[in-house]
Design an enzyme around this catalytic site. Structure first.
Site, mmCIF file in Angstrom:
data_model
loop_
_atom_site.group_PDB
_atom_site.id
_atom_site.type_symbol
_atom_site.label_atom_id
_atom_site.label_comp_id
_atom_site.label_asym_id
_atom_site.label_seq_id
_atom_site.Cartn_x
_atom_site.Cartn_y
_atom_site.Cartn_z
ATOM 1 N N PHE A 180 -2.600 9.207 6.920
ATOM 2 C CA PHE A 180 -3.075 7.865 6.629
ATOM 3 C C PHE A 180 -3.832 7.906 5.307
ATOM 4 C CE2 PHE A 180 -2.017 7.236 11.056
ATOM 5 C CZ PHE A 180 -1.385 6.008 11.001
ATOM 6 N N ASN A 222 -6.634 6.985 3.856
ATOM 7 C CA ASN A 222 -8.017 7.390 3.584
ATOM 8 C C ASN A 222 -8.257 8.896 3.649
ATOM 9 O OD1 ASN A 222 -8.274 4.651 3.483
ATOM 10 N ND2 ASN A 222 -9.686 4.483 5.185
ATOM 11 N N HIS A 269 0.825 -1.213 0.000
ATOM 12 C CA HIS A 269 0.000 0.000 0.000
ATOM 13 C C HIS A 269 0.863 1.268 0.000
ATOM 14 C CE1 HIS A 269 -4.117 1.048 -0.156
ATOM 15 N NE2 HIS A 269 -4.363 1.279 1.114
#
Length: 185
Positions: free
Chosen positions: A63, A65, A19
């Site tokens: 982060f 999101n 990710h």
């Protein structure tokens, strides 16, 4: 002026996960250009010149999101238009070792891109998708993207990050069409 944002999650436990492909690419680019990141705009920022134009590198520290917040803050402050923004991120729909450069499009299920679209108010910004492949049967997608690359994947990752650096550099210096023609293969 241009902005190249690499998406990822802050913290050592995420440093070399799938990710974090966007962070990894920006780290390699900054190392190659001998740049240092400093905290600003809810992220880590470095700046350089490419093709006679100032280019900001950004690793949001919000982060995944909420990545769009950091991107919007920097873009608003420096008055960088969405068409001059490149977001680098992981893509499970591409096999590991593949890149895809796009000038716009949907989030495709990627929460960092969803956040960026929401914060910028448009889908019309550049993106470089770094293929990480899909998990094998039995792997949960969330667990897969937060796992580190395997020993077998590392040589392929190194090669694709090098190609990705060349793609974003060409985009910044000579434009997206030329970069797409060369790297979307």
């Amino acid at each position: 002026m241009k902005l190249i944002a690499g998406l990822g999650n802050p913290g050592g436990q995420y440093a070399e996960t799938r990710h974090n492909a966007g962070f990894l690419l920006l780290d390699c680019l900054a190392e190659e250009l001998k740049l240092d990141f400093r905290p600003k705009f809810q992220g880590l920022v470095a700046e350089t010149m490419m093709g006679g134009e100032k280019v900001y590198l950004l690793k949001p520290q919000t982060f995944m999101n909420l990545s769009g917040r950091s991107i919007r803050e920097l873009a608003q402050f420096y008055k960088i238009a969405p068409k001059d923004i490149m977001v680098v991120y992981d893509d499970m729909d591409l096999p590991i070792g593949r890149l895809r450069l796009r000038s716009s499009g949907s989030a495709g299920g990627h929460n960092g891109i969803k956040s960026t679209i929401a914060e910028l108010g448009t889908e019309d910004f550049w993106r470089l998708k770094v293929g990480i492949g899909r998990p094998t049967a039995g792997w949960d997608s969330a667990r897969y993207v937060l796992a580190s690359f395997t020993k077998e994947e590392l040589p392929v990752l190194e090669e694709i990050l090098d190609k990705g650096i060349k793609a974003v550099t060409l985009w910044a210096k000579e434009g997206g069409d030329k970069a797409m023609n060369l790297y979307n293969r």
